[in-house]
Design a protein around this motif. Sequence first.
Motif, short mmCIF file in Angstrom:
data_model
loop_
_atom_site.label_atom_id
_atom_site.label_comp_id
_atom_site.label_asym_id
_atom_site.label_seq_id
_atom_site.Cartn_x
_atom_site.Cartn_y
_atom_site.Cartn_z
N ASP A 221 0.81 -1.23 0.00
CA ASP A 221 0.00 0.00 0.00
C ASP A 221 0.84 1.27 0.00
OD1 ASP A 221 -2.57 -0.91 -0.24
OD2 ASP A 221 -2.96 -1.03 1.91
N VAL A 222 2.14 1.14 -0.32
CA VAL A 222 3.01 2.31 -0.25
C VAL A 222 2.54 3.41 -1.21
CG1 VAL A 222 4.68 1.54 -2.01
CG2 VAL A 222 5.43 3.04 -0.16
N GLY A 223 1.85 3.04 -2.28
CA GLY A 223 1.35 4.02 -3.24
C GLY A 223 0.29 4.95 -2.66
N LYS A 224 -0.30 4.58 -1.52
CA LYS A 224 -1.32 5.45 -0.90
C LYS A 224 -0.70 6.72 -0.33
CE LYS A 224 -4.91 2.07 0.19
NZ LYS A 224 -5.68 1.38 1.26
N HIS B 217 -3.31 3.93 -6.54
CA HIS B 217 -2.21 3.64 -5.61
C HIS B 217 -1.36 2.42 -5.98
CE1 HIS B 217 -4.90 0.73 -3.48
NE2 HIS B 217 -3.77 0.19 -3.08
N PRO B 218 -1.88 1.34 -6.61
CA PRO B 218 -0.98 0.26 -7.00
C PRO B 218 0.06 0.70 -8.03
CG PRO B 218 -3.26 -0.50 -7.01
CD PRO B 218 -3.30 0.98 -6.89
N VAL B 219 -0.35 1.54 -8.98
CA VAL B 219 0.58 2.01 -10.01
C VAL B 219 1.61 2.96 -9.41
CG1 VAL B 219 0.78 3.25 -12.19
CG2 VAL B 219 -1.17 1.73 -11.79
N VAL B 220 1.14 3.83 -8.51
CA VAL B 220 2.06 4.75 -7.82
C VAL B 220 3.05 3.94 -6.98
CG1 VAL B 220 2.25 6.58 -6.10
CG2 VAL B 220 0.40 6.63 -7.79
N GLY B 221 2.56 2.92 -6.28
CA GLY B 221 3.43 2.07 -5.48
C GLY B 221 4.48 1.38 -6.31
N GLU B 222 4.06 0.88 -7.48
CA GLU B 222 5.02 0.24 -8.39
C GLU B 222 6.11 1.22 -8.80
OE1 GLU B 222 5.01 -2.15 -12.67
OE2 GLU B 222 3.68 -0.44 -12.33
N SER B 223 5.72 2.44 -9.14
CA SER B 223 6.70 3.42 -9.61
C SER B 223 7.69 3.79 -8.50
CB SER B 223 5.98 4.68 -10.12
OG SER B 223 5.32 5.35 -9.06
N ILE B 224 7.23 3.80 -7.23
CA ILE B 224 8.12 4.09 -6.11
C ILE B 224 9.14 2.97 -5.93
CG2 ILE B 224 8.24 4.34 -3.59
CD1 ILE B 224 5.50 5.74 -3.72
N VAL B 225 8.64 1.74 -5.90
CA VAL B 225 9.50 0.60 -5.59
C VAL B 225 10.44 0.27 -6.75
CG1 VAL B 225 9.46 -1.88 -5.07
CG2 VAL B 225 7.87 -0.35 -3.92
N LYS B 226 10.00 0.46 -7.99
CA LYS B 226 10.84 0.13 -9.15
C LYS B 226 12.11 0.94 -9.20
CE LYS B 226 9.20 -0.50 -13.27
NZ LYS B 226 8.39 -0.38 -14.52
#
Length: 429
Positions: free
Chosen positions: A284-287, A312-321
């Motif tokens: 849930d980091v994208g939240k 938020h899933p797409v935002v989370g992916e962009s953070i972690v990638k």
Amino acid sequence: MKSMPKPFLPLFRFMVVTALLILALAVWKTPWNWPNVRNLIVFASLAVLSESLPVPLPKGGFVTVTYAMFFAATVSFPDGVVCVVAAVAGLLVFGKEVKGDPLYKRVFNAAQFVVSSTAGLLVVLLSGLRAFRLTPFSVGVYVIATLAHMLVNIAIVTVALGLLQGKSSKAIWSSNIRWAVPNFLTLAPLGLLVALVYQNYGVLGLILLVLPLLISRHSFRLYMDMRQNYLDTVEALVQALEAKDAYTSGHSGRVADLSARMAEALGLSEERTEFIKYAAVLHDVGKIGVSEQVLNKPGRLTDDEWQEVQSHPVVGESIVKKITFLFDVGLVIRHHHEHYDGSGYPDRLVGEAIPLESRIIAVADSFDAITSNRSYRKGKSRDEAITELRHVAGTQLDPRLVAILIKILGEEEKCARVKKCALGEMQQT
């Protein structure tokens, strides 16, 4: 020793008594002249240093080069030197990694080192070899000695971990085999090199050999520390997110725990289970990009607000990638809100096209969401949550994984009842 778990006590006693008998016999048989005393001091010091400077593994745990010192002693010195080196390495270990460890752990490790080393030593003695040499025959003997030490070591550790952690011996055995085989096969040649250098160049040669190893260990430690710092930074984002919403405090940790238990129930490897835990912690980091007003809104969301949440899933992916070693985790985060029937988001994947890790997290996430208090409703009971999970199995969630979680929850409840009954009996007596 009071903190020792009771199921572990019989194995502990057996190992300590066995090791003491072996140690006493080996010390009694060994002629303690100056060369043997010198060899004992040199290799006990190296073994303690090696055991006290473990290298952290990417998926948790530590590995040392201590076996190289044990093996070099096994192929070079009498029984007493080998067994005392092994015992000292377990008892006198120091450093922050072992700080606070209970005394029984050191004693058990020392006993385990003695018994495992004896297995390899017996192979060498039965072969008739009385001194270190490099011939086709001796190399064959040394390979068998390594296998004997490895198998005894893994067997002891497997039984010990099974008793301490209450886990399946089969799962622990396969996990230990997977990690131990390459470790032993790598360190055995290093042990032969240590023995060869010591035989020809003495202590000075060993110092010249050990220094590069210590430098390499330091460099790898710096890399692992940097890697951990990256992960700590991302986890700080999760804590910042949960601080925005009091209702989701601890949610990511609970989802990670449930996801890991489901992965273990599926028989997934230790590495993959650890990978799933990382993804679940960060799911849930994208939240962090969703406004606090939307996250805490007690009423129904508008279309625009719902679209913001769905991002938020797409935002989370962009953070972690952006973190190289977590790149694949980003893909799992992206798809943890896909539905088994294809009605989820963001890519409307169907069934097995959804990564297994994402499907596992989706089930754990749904259960925790149902049982947790939210701004717009009160959390439901475990039984009510199970009913809801069954209702959406095959549509929103993977039905096989729902069944696995329900089984885990049932076993957990049964275990809790047994403990409660046992506690009641103790109080009555």
